[in-house]
Design a protein around this motif. Structure first.
Motif, PDB file in Angstrom:
ATOM      1  N   PHE A  66      -4.659   1.573   6.021  1.00 27.78           N
ATOM      2  CA  PHE A  66      -5.192   0.584   5.084  1.00 27.78           C
ATOM      3  C   PHE A  66      -6.029  -0.453   5.832  1.00 27.78           C
ATOM      4  N   TYR A  67      -5.496  -0.915   6.958  1.00 36.68           N
ATOM      5  CA  TYR A  67      -6.172  -1.911   7.805  1.00 36.68           C
ATOM      6  C   TYR A  67      -7.514  -1.355   8.307  1.00 36.68           C
ATOM      7  N   GLU A 102     -14.921  -0.715   5.790  1.00 37.18           N
ATOM      8  CA  GLU A 102     -15.697  -1.113   4.612  1.00 37.18           C
ATOM      9  C   GLU A 102     -16.357  -2.483   4.803  1.00 37.18           C
ATOM     10  N   GLU A 103     -15.685  -3.366   5.547  1.00 33.45           N
ATOM     11  CA  GLU A 103     -16.210  -4.734   5.673  1.00 33.45           C
ATOM     12  C   GLU A 103     -17.147  -4.917   6.854  1.00 33.45           C
ATOM     13  N   GLU A 147       0.819  -1.203   0.000  1.00 33.52           N
ATOM     14  CA  GLU A 147       0.000   0.000   0.000  1.00 33.52           C
ATOM     15  C   GLU A 147       0.855   1.257   0.000  1.00 33.52           C
ATOM     16  N   TYR A 186      -3.285 -11.293   3.470  1.00 36.22           N
ATOM     17  CA  TYR A 186      -2.076 -10.534   3.116  1.00 36.22           C
ATOM     18  C   TYR A 186      -0.780 -11.199   3.572  1.00 36.22           C
ATOM     19  N   LYS A 203     -10.152  -0.845   5.582  1.00 40.17           N
ATOM     20  CA  LYS A 203     -10.725  -2.137   5.165  1.00 40.17           C
ATOM     21  C   LYS A 203     -11.708  -2.660   6.222  1.00 40.17           C
ATOM     22  N   PHE A 211      -7.912 -10.821   7.495  1.00 41.85           N
ATOM     23  CA  PHE A 211      -6.961  -9.866   6.927  1.00 41.85           C
ATOM     24  C   PHE A 211      -5.555 -10.458   6.919  1.00 41.85           C
TER      25      PHE A 211
END
Lengths: 531, 531
Positions: free
Chosen positions: B473-474, B480-481, B465, B530, B477, B526
């Motif tokens: 970023f974590y 959003e989830e 990222e 990743y 996410k 997650f």
């Protein structure tokens, strides 16, 4: 050999000159640095026992020099003395008066103006929602309270709001502006709720000020001005560009004067902002539509950001005067202007007919602001989290008062009309009585809440008082002899050699009559004493 | 002749060196000056028709560069996205969740915490004094309301108060501090009421910052920190001196680390201020008495002005932990310290058991402040006229709650105890559940309202990222989830190569359990995705 010796001498002279210049430059730069640095070198050495002899970290010498430069006459030495006098009266100390009357600040409720019932009922319901079950509250106050509480996190005034302000309040503000301006559209996204207009004004100036030296931002403010402006500019180390209002023409604003001030200022700063107060504080004038148009044209031509302080928009008393908002005039001038000129307008719950100063509420509308700058503005206001929520509620009620068909309308309408009529009456009375005093001349109080009369001071009063402005000497003496607290004109700025004071028209009519009579009497005796 | 020619050559070399140095100095100083100017030269010429092609006055390029540098993670991009998601949910757009849960900010009432009845009753009475005739209000609420209204100009919350705050409120604050600190005296003249603690902190920093270049004021702040501090320092162009809290030792503060940070900072600025947050935000630690004593000694030895952010003073949950005020410890250390060390302590109505963030109220107490500087501080706060009066009322009730013999005491006591017990329970639960997740480690939440767990991020999440901090970023996410809004550790500062998030413990217990379960699940998936 003689030639060679001579050439050597010249060379030595060159060397001496260079060394001299070099040392001089180093010396100058170190002195300069010392002057710039307000932080003096530590005056003590750290040792095991140094704590005992430790000096203060924060002193007049080490503090922020910009803060030191700030002056704010409305709450300056004269007001501090007024507070002392009040305490002395309480302690039973004899004075030539029995009461201190604070006509120094536009503090309506402190002068006896009553709050609007509808506003306070809704506020009480929002503070303590159990009252929503109480039959004594009119149905429309409950509807409002429920609507506002629904827009608050967890249904409580105790939650933070969005940094820009509660969304429905911003929507209501936008509708209010549209109605006021005859339908010219207003986007709620351009509305920022503030902690009183002062907060909005300082926030905008903070955003606008940049540069150093002769590239420093210059901000044009009227003289006389409301000293929040000079204080904020001092704090930001911005350059104040003074333009004078025309006292002979009822404190009107002439574009020639703006032009003149601007040209002079371009020599030493970068003028970028033009501030206007309409209706005027401390001068009480109401700008004509034509004048506003001229100012907008000037700002457009000269590439200036317009800041319009319109907190007295409901306070217009004189026949033939009307409030014209800068936004409305701008949009009526066509897209050549309305698409381009950057404008921010300020409003507040502290003035007009409501006078709710203590709630510290207001809004600003930004027009034509660069979207990237708006992101920065939103970020900046987010640091203070949000404006006080009770103030946001109050603002919502001000911009969205009861409708004629609602149960609270009649009382609301009567209260508002009575307050505004009373203010108009006091404006007329103040102007009339002051103009009867020989040595006092006073423009009509067309709007706002103040008169700024010119006073003729006798020569001895001007000459003898070293280190104190003559009008400060006058006001201080007035306070000591009569208990009346005014602000000297020097706190607002005035043309050299002229003297004024600012007085609010807010005391109750009976008291105002006494105040004016006392000023008359004082002025006559003062003039005799110092002639 | 040869000798003479040689001596001439040396002389010429000297001259060249001097000329070189001289020119170099002039060049350096001009480059330096150019860098300081943030205002670019105008990009357009003024002509008769220039209005049409007029650029914006205020752009990213011309705005105040200090404001541009400000960052404020607590209301940053992640929160803006959370607001968008809420709107999308309202519009019926399908998401993997049905509700956005904002665990990003200590906004108690928004998370369902109920206001204290006594506080809200008195506020309603003060807003609408007609209610003083209502029998449903306990007698002690009316007594309080009458006492406060008497202290307001014209008996109305709508009047401005004194700039420092209403006198009786400051007296009540002083008595509260005396009681809290076991009788150590507190002078009401040292109390300044504020618009939330943020206002007090920025005001004090404004006063303290001065100098240019390597004489600029340096301010020591903990890392992790509450980003108000870094934002205020950026705005004031002050130098931030970071000292790290020891995550391995429950986020404790070691004087060795202070020493280390201070010495390094002396190379490039003049350190003058040391800021401490206790109980800690975002880290939730409670400082031991010994640690506070060490910090005070350090400040005394190093000539630092102490700023103690103590807004979570009632939020202490862990066994064996107690809140010790800096003022009390300072005075217990004897006159060698208590006569000398300059200290300001901040408190707020927004946290503790009341959580009344929306009222924007608080106070600061200054100790050992130079009297001349105090005059300057009073002047500075007078420019914003006064803190919001409803907030002042609330603060008065917080520092002066019902007494055991008064009718409102029982309800007050029960409400306060229940809220604090609930918070303690949630603090324990949060710590326990998070520590069960592989890859998450979490210090005990000893106090305040947050946990700041460390998260192990898989290499691909760190590597791929670009331009976004891995923990941002974590968190993005996660939002959003799951609809859970946290703040990434990078917004508070953390040691390089470590990642965290801040989460409040405020959601109602049932919801908090779900939030923690969802974080657990998300972290696992997650990590898999990743790795």
């Amino acid at each position: 050999m003689v030639e060679s010796a001579l050439s050597n001498i010249y060379i030595y002279i060159y060397i001496y000159i260079y060394i001299y210049i070099y040392i001089y430059k180093i010396w100058v730069s170190s002195v300069g640095r010392r002057r710039v640095f307000s932080n003096p070198p530590p005056t003590h050495e750290m040792t095991e026992n140094s704590v005992v002899h430790r000096g203060k970290v924060l002193t007049l010498g080490t503090m922020n020099p910009s803060v030191k430069r700030v002056e704010y006459a409305v709450r300056g030495p004269i007001v501090q003395r007024a507070v002392q006098l009040e305490q002395e009266l309480k302690q039973g100390i004899q004075k030539p008066f029995t009461e201190v009357i604070k006509a120094n600040i536009g503090d309506c409720h402190a002068m006896g103006q009553q709050p609007i019932t509808f506003f306070r009922q809704v506020l009480a319901l929002c503070c303590y929602p159990d009252l929503l079950e109480d039959n004594r509250f009119p149905e429309d106050t409950k509807t409002r309270a429920r609507r506002i509480l629904q827009a608050c996190g967890g249904g409580s005034l105790g939650s933070y709001s969005a940094s820009q302000g509660i969304e429905i309040v911003r929507q209501d503000v936008a509708r209010y502006i549209e109605k006021r301006d005859g339908g010219i559209p207003c986007n709620p996204d351009n509305i920022y709720l503030t902690t009183g207009a002062s907060d909005g004004i300082t926030t905008m100036l903070k955003l606008l000020v940049s540069g150093e030296g002769s590239s420093r931002t210059g901000v044009m403010i009227s003289i006389p001005q409301y000293p929040l402006y000079s204080a904020a500019l001092a704090e930001l180390s911005a350059v104040q560009i003074s333009y004078y209002l025309d006292e002979e023409n009822c404190w009107s604003l002439a574009v020639g004067e703006l032009q003149h001030a601007l040209e002079a200022a371009r020599q030493y700063c970068r003028p970028r902002v033009l501030c206007i107060i309409n209706p005027g504080n401390p001068t009480g004038q109401v700008q004509s539509r034509q004048c506003i148009e001229d100012v907008i044209k000037f700002a457009a031509e000269q590439n200036l950001f317009l800041m319009a302080d319109e907190v007295y928009q409901d306070n217009v008393y004189a026949d033939g005067c009307r409030f014209h908002s800068f936004k409305k005039v701008l949009f009526e001038m066509g897209s050549k202007y309305s698409d381009q000129v950057e404008l921010v307008s300020f409003h507040s719950t502290s003035k007009c007919y409501m006078g709710e100063c203590g709630f510290r509420a207001g809004y600003m509308e930004v027009v034509n602001m660069d979207p990237e700058v708006k992101v920065q503005l939103t970020k900046l206001v987010s640091v203070r989290l949000c404006p006080p929520v009770p103030g946001q509620v109050l603002l919502d009620l001000v911009v969205n008062p009861p409708l004629p068909e609602e149960p609270s309308y009649r009382t609301f309408f009567e209260e508002r009309s009575a307050t505004l009529a009373m203010l108009a009456e006091k404006a007329r009375m103040t102007q009339q009585i002051l103009n009867e005093v020989p040595g006092i001349t006073c423009n009509p109080v067309q709007g706002a809440m103040y008169t700024f009369p010119r006073i003729q001071l006798p020569p001895k009063a001007i000459a003898q008082e070293k280190g104190q402005a003559p009008d400060m000497f006058y006001c201080m003496k007035l306070l000591e002899e009569t208990g009346i607290c005014l602000v000297p004109g020097s706190g607002f700025g005035q043309r050299d050699g002229t003297y004024h004071f600012r007085m609010t028209i807010l005391p109750p009519t009976d008291k105002l009559k006494i105040v004016l009579a006392k000023i008359k009497e004082f002025h006559q005796s003062f003039t005799e004493q110092y002639s």
